[in-house]
Enzyme design. Sequence first.
Site, PDB file in Angstrom:
ATOM      1  CB  SER A   1      -0.839  -0.029   0.989  1.00  0.00           C
ATOM      2  OG  SER A   1      -0.395   0.518   2.466  1.00  0.00           O
TER       3      SER A   1
ATOM      4  CE  LYS B   1      -3.056   1.878   4.114  1.00  0.00           C
ATOM      5  NZ  LYS B   1      -1.980   0.760   4.589  1.00  0.00           N
TER       6      LYS B   1
END
Length: 146
Positions: free
Chosen positions: A67, A104
């Site tokens: 990701s 993230k």
Amino acid sequence: MLSTHLKPLALFTPDVSDHGGAVFIDTGISAGFPAPVEDFQQETLSLDNMLVKNKATTFYARVSGQSMIDAGLDDNDLLVIDRSLEPLHNKIAVCFLDGEFTVKRLRVEKDGVWLQPENINYSPIQITAENDFVIWGIVTNVIKKV
């Protein structure tokens, strides 16, 4: 879209003892034409001493997943994470979200906080009052294998 399933994070603490370190050649390594070796110096170097500013609050963790590949964080890279740093907009953070760790980019906007992946195949995660959410630390460095 790929799943945003979160995977467990294995944490490691740095060893910032003064014993040893790898050999460091302090001349720079040419990425162009070969450089003469007549003036090279050799000393020892500890990556922990270079990468760890706050040893009591710094940990290592291995990336698991894809990701964050567009931010240069690839599967199996080793992250250096400092828990003492302030979580600011646009910083890459390791977060504890609903029982699992994830890494993230923080996106702080008027309408709330988002965890922004750096891969178009993943969707941003909006943090709501229903989430069990903690910003666990800020990524300061990434160590890659070649």
